[in-house]
Design a protein around this motif. Structure first.
Motif, PDB file in Angstrom:
ATOM      1  N   VAL A  67      41.554  39.849  49.846  1.00 22.76           N
ATOM      2  CA  VAL A  67      40.532  39.234  49.221  1.00 22.76           C
ATOM      3  C   VAL A  67      39.109  39.383  49.991  1.00 22.76           C
ATOM      4  CG1 VAL A  67      42.088  37.531  48.149  1.00 22.76           C
ATOM      5  CG2 VAL A  67      41.143  37.003  50.587  1.00 22.76           C
ATOM      6  N   ARG A 122      37.317  45.616  34.609  1.00 21.87           N
ATOM      7  CA  ARG A 122      38.669  44.779  34.215  1.00 21.87           C
ATOM      8  C   ARG A 122      38.781  43.677  33.176  1.00 21.87           C
ATOM      9  NH1 ARG A 122      43.179  43.065  38.104  1.00 21.87           N
ATOM     10  NH2 ARG A 122      43.813  41.070  37.299  1.00 21.87           N
ATOM     11  N   ARG A 123      37.347  42.975  33.154  1.00 21.80           N
ATOM     12  CA  ARG A 123      37.379  42.000  32.052  1.00 21.80           C
ATOM     13  C   ARG A 123      37.191  42.483  30.671  1.00 21.80           C
ATOM     14  NH1 ARG A 123      34.065  36.977  33.855  1.00 21.80           N
ATOM     15  NH2 ARG A 123      35.375  36.444  35.806  1.00 21.80           N
ATOM     16  N   ILE A 126      41.389  42.380  30.462  1.00 17.89           N
ATOM     17  CA  ILE A 126      42.462  41.287  30.600  1.00 17.89           C
ATOM     18  C   ILE A 126      42.527  40.379  29.070  1.00 17.89           C
ATOM     19  CG2 ILE A 126      41.912  40.766  33.104  1.00 17.89           C
ATOM     20  CD1 ILE A 126      39.764  38.592  32.399  1.00 17.89           C
ATOM     21  N   PRO A 127      41.808  40.403  28.311  1.00 14.51           N
ATOM     22  CA  PRO A 127      42.168  39.664  27.237  1.00 14.51           C
ATOM     23  C   PRO A 127      43.472  40.223  26.340  1.00 14.51           C
ATOM     24  CG  PRO A 127      39.805  40.506  26.850  1.00 14.51           C
ATOM     25  CD  PRO A 127      40.418  41.154  28.040  1.00 14.51           C
ATOM     26  N   GLU A 128      43.729  41.377  26.643  1.00 16.05           N
ATOM     27  CA  GLU A 128      45.013  42.207  26.118  1.00 16.05           C
ATOM     28  C   GLU A 128      46.285  41.899  26.743  1.00 16.05           C
ATOM     29  OE1 GLU A 128      44.906  43.895  23.445  1.00 16.05           O
ATOM     30  OE2 GLU A 128      42.676  44.128  23.300  1.00 16.05           O
ATOM     31  N   THR A 130      46.781  38.530  28.496  1.00 17.58           N
ATOM     32  CA  THR A 130      46.711  37.413  29.163  1.00 17.58           C
ATOM     33  C   THR A 130      48.195  36.863  29.116  1.00 17.58           C
ATOM     34  OG1 THR A 130      46.440  36.460  26.960  1.00 17.58           O
ATOM     35  CG2 THR A 130      44.562  36.870  28.617  1.00 17.58           C
ATOM     36  N   TYR A 367      47.409  41.607  45.787  1.00 14.05           N
ATOM     37  CA  TYR A 367      46.629  40.147  45.634  1.00 14.05           C
ATOM     38  C   TYR A 367      45.132  40.654  45.869  1.00 14.05           C
ATOM     39  CZ  TYR A 367      46.080  35.640  47.124  1.00 14.05           C
ATOM     40  OH  TYR A 367      45.819  34.155  46.819  1.00 14.05           O
ATOM     41  N   GLY A 368      44.249  39.662  45.614  1.00 18.61           N
ATOM     42  CA  GLY A 368      42.881  39.820  45.393  1.00 18.61           C
ATOM     43  C   GLY A 368      42.618  40.252  43.862  1.00 18.61           C
ATOM     44  N   PRO A 369      41.407  40.571  43.672  1.00 18.25           N
ATOM     45  CA  PRO A 369      40.727  40.908  42.465  1.00 18.25           C
ATOM     46  C   PRO A 369      41.583  42.006  41.494  1.00 18.25           C
ATOM     47  CG  PRO A 369      39.044  41.191  43.886  1.00 18.25           C
ATOM     48  CD  PRO A 369      40.143  40.627  44.712  1.00 18.25           C
TER      49      PRO A 369
ATOM     50  N   ILE B   7      34.367  30.754  37.272  1.00 18.12           N
ATOM     51  CA  ILE B   7      34.947  31.636  36.088  1.00 18.12           C
ATOM     52  C   ILE B   7      34.505  32.934  36.418  1.00 18.12           C
ATOM     53  CG2 ILE B   7      35.305  29.992  34.250  1.00 18.12           C
ATOM     54  CD1 ILE B   7      32.394  30.753  33.185  1.00 18.12           C
ATOM     55  N   GLU B   8      33.408  33.117  37.337  1.00 21.43           N
ATOM     56  CA  GLU B   8      32.898  34.271  38.003  1.00 21.43           C
ATOM     57  C   GLU B   8      33.911  35.087  38.576  1.00 21.43           C
ATOM     58  OE1 GLU B   8      29.911  35.611  36.838  1.00 21.43           O
ATOM     59  OE2 GLU B   8      29.630  33.771  35.591  1.00 21.43           O
ATOM     60  N   LYS B   9      34.492  34.259  39.608  1.00 22.60           N
ATOM     61  CA  LYS B   9      35.583  34.875  40.469  1.00 22.60           C
ATOM     62  C   LYS B   9      36.576  35.339  39.696  1.00 22.60           C
ATOM     63  CE  LYS B   9      34.850  33.117  45.131  1.00 22.60           C
ATOM     64  NZ  LYS B   9      35.561  32.172  46.088  1.00 22.60           N
ATOM     65  N   CYS B  10      37.025  34.420  38.402  1.00 20.00           N
ATOM     66  CA  CYS B  10      38.650  34.614  38.058  1.00 20.00           C
ATOM     67  C   CYS B  10      38.645  36.168  37.430  1.00 20.00           C
ATOM     68  CB  CYS B  10      38.497  33.918  36.590  1.00 20.00           C
ATOM     69  SG  CYS B  10      40.098  34.096  35.524  1.00 20.00           S
ATOM     70  N   CYS B  11      39.898  36.572  37.781  1.00 19.27           N
ATOM     71  CA  CYS B  11      40.155  38.032  37.515  1.00 19.27           C
ATOM     72  C   CYS B  11      41.181  38.037  36.524  1.00 19.27           C
ATOM     73  CB  CYS B  11      40.611  38.969  38.727  1.00 19.27           C
ATOM     74  SG  CYS B  11      42.031  38.486  39.681  1.00 19.27           S
ATOM     75  N   GLY B  12      41.697  36.893  35.655  1.00 23.30           N
ATOM     76  CA  GLY B  12      42.649  37.015  34.797  1.00 23.30           C
ATOM     77  C   GLY B  12      43.895  37.349  34.851  1.00 23.30           C
ATOM     78  N   GLY B  30      40.266  36.066  28.177  1.00 25.00           N
ATOM     79  CA  GLY B  30      41.186  35.960  29.433  1.00 25.00           C
ATOM     80  C   GLY B  30      40.783  35.566  30.473  1.00 25.00           C
ATOM     81  N   VAL B  31      39.704  34.687  30.650  1.00 27.92           N
ATOM     82  CA  VAL B  31      39.203  34.264  31.636  1.00 27.92           C
ATOM     83  C   VAL B  31      39.879  32.436  31.617  1.00 27.92           C
ATOM     84  CG1 VAL B  31      37.190  33.053  32.866  1.00 27.92           C
ATOM     85  CG2 VAL B  31      37.112  35.509  32.020  1.00 27.92           C
ATOM     86  N   ALA B  56      42.302  35.645  42.950  1.00 31.06           N
ATOM     87  CA  ALA B  56      40.733  35.797  43.068  1.00 31.06           C
ATOM     88  C   ALA B  56      40.060  34.418  43.989  1.00 31.06           C
ATOM     89  CB  ALA B  56      40.215  35.853  41.825  1.00 31.06           C
TER      90      ALA B  56
END
Lengths: 423, 63
Positions: A67, A122-123, A126-128, A130, A367-369, B7-12, B30-31, B56
């Motif tokens: 992290v 990544r964003r 991620i919607p795909e 969840t 772990y982490g982003p 929500i800025e940190k969130c990685c979904g 996804g957030v 995250a």
């Protein structure tokens, strides 16, 4: 002139532990990783090419490391670990200039990026994947698993479970999600095996990767001219047309999703079936306790930790971890399989126990982003695969002794090349 | 109990939704979405689990 002894003398180097360590038991990570964790949790270790890095092996230290904003995932940075022998290792000091995160050729994969670039890409994905999206996919996965079992029962009572069950489940699912024709599966599965092999030459690996790239280049081009209702189609509509995503970056992402989407899940399905056959008490729990059937997926990921030195980092600032000072520019390898068997984090860590109340606490998804983007899809595939297979074929058993099984000891991701079963 | 999400940190990753589905959800992007910023104490264990598992570090739990 005779030079005085320096820390680089061979006798002293030999005291530095060497990683990665090959697996000798299919049901446990190398014992050496456990010894490192219990005696030298953050320590210098030597990679096959001679490079020295930090090995981090306790659960707490691995989580803290992953992290930190001052560690980078960018392999172009000097000092970044190169854990596999045939990967080209740069001579110390031979790096050409400072690393530029936005520099082109080759394009980085998502797991090789740092924020804010990583966050942006990544964003898009991620919607795909969840929890909700994956729940919507479950009935389709269930149907697919049932169909594969129908075929097994129709042609049995003996089969190789890898090509008949473990590989097609995640391969068919990811093909459908991406909009890739499943009849290309032999092509992409074989090229993936080469890309992940520890015994091929760098050239063979490069060729296999370029073939995968060329294949997905065509798929993406077709999707760009006629967007389909799938992940690639939606990425084209949302991000290609606004140029937030280049053609090359979309192809790159498609390669990653196709590889990551089938290989690790297939290995975990096959090894998982074997693990249940070797633990009949746990198999009974799987079939009688619905909550345990759900947590079985995470327990399997923790227990096997297939990609045990799969994640590399490099420090971008000096910091202290586990009592050791890590300096900017030093490579770091978190040993996920050691962390997942840490007795400070898990009770009876070496036991396979699908009833663990803390089953999701493992770092098998990282772990982490950067934590695995497809983890919820993997959970659904594993859970449905184990439960359905053993419910429908309760007499399933190995057709050969365990010590005759063909394990992927030569791959970066451990697994089974075949799993002959009968019923 | 006061919950905040970054929500800025969130990685979904969706870990919070699995741990405490009555308190956290993911929106169409996804957030993370906080369904209940002041949940009942009966949710405490689940929420602490979500905060621990969030890769995250995007979930903060106050008194």
């Amino acid at each position: 002139m005779v030079s005085p002894q320096t820390p680089e003398t061979p006798s002293q180097l030999s005291s530095v532990p060497r990683i990665p360590v090959p697996r000798t038991c299919p049901f446990a990570p190398p014992a050496e990783y456990g010894r490192l964790r219990d005696t030298a949790p953050v320590t210098r270790a030597q990679l096959p090419g001679g490079q020295e890095v930090w090995a981090v092996s306790t659960f707490t230290d691995v989580r803290s490391l992953l992290v930190r904003p001052d560690v980078s995932s960018d392999p172009r940075r000097p000092g970044f670990p190169e854990p596999f022998p045939d990967a080209p290792t740069e001579e110390p000091g031979a790096t050409e200039g400072p690393a530029d995160p936005e520099e082109e050729a080759p394009l980085p994969q998502l797991f090789e990026m740092d924020p804010p670039q990583h966050t942006r890409y990544r964003r898009m994905l991620i919607p795909e994947l969840t929890v909700k999206r994956v729940n919507e996919l479950r009935p389709g996965i269930q149907q697919l698993v049932d169909r594969l079992i129908d075929d097994m029962l129709a042609t049995g009572p003996e089969t190789d479970l890898v090509p008949a069950f473990a590989l097609p489940i995640p391969s068919m699912v990811i093909c459908q999600l991406l909009g890739v024709a499943y009849d290309s599966h032999e092509f992409f599965q074989s090229r993936t095996e080469i890309v992940l092999s520890k015994t091929v030459t760098a050239e063979q690996r490069e060729t296999a990767y370029l073939e995968l790239y060329a294949f997905l280049d065509e798929v993406v081009s077709a999707t760009e001219s006629d967007p389909t209702d799938d992940i690639l189609g939606r990425l084209v509509v949302k991000y290609r047309r606004t140029d937030e995503l280049s053609h090359e970056m979309l192809v790159n992402t498609a390669v990653l999703l196709l590889l990551a989407g089938h290989e690790t899940s297939a290995n975990t399905i096959a090894l998982g079936v074997l693990t249940f056959l070797e633990h009949p008490g746990q198999l009974r729990i799987l079939l009688t306790e619905p909550a345990a059937a759900v947590s079985a997926a995470d327990e399997m990921v923790r227990f096997h930790s297939l990609g045990d030195v799969d994640i590399s980092r490099v420090a971008t600032a000096d910091f202290t971890l586990g009592g050791q000072t890590i300096h900017a520019g030093e490579g770091i390898l978190p040993i996920l399989s050691a962390a997942n068997r840490d007795p400070q984090a898990f009770e009876r860590p070496d036991e396979f126990d699908i009833r663990r109340p803390d089953s999701r606490h493992h770092v098998g998804f990282g772990y982490g982003p950067h934590q695995c983007l497809g983890q919820n899809l993997a959970r659904a595939e594993l859970e449905i695969a184990y439960r359905t297979l053993f419910t429908r074929i309760p007499s399933l058993r190995l057709a050969v002794p365990v010590d005759e099984l063909d394990f992927k000891t030569d791959s970066q991701i451990f697994g089974l090349r075949s799993l002959p079963v009968t019923w | 109990m006061q919950i905040t999400v970054d929500i800025e940190k969130c990685c979904g990753a969706g870990q919070c939704v699995l741990a405490a589905p009555d308190v956290f959800d993911q929106d169409d992007t996804g957030v993370v979405v906080l369904l209940d910023p002041t949940p009942p104490t009966s949710q405490r264990t689940a929420i602490l689990e979500a905060a621990t598992l969030c890769p995250a570090g995007a979930i903060k739990v106050g008194a």
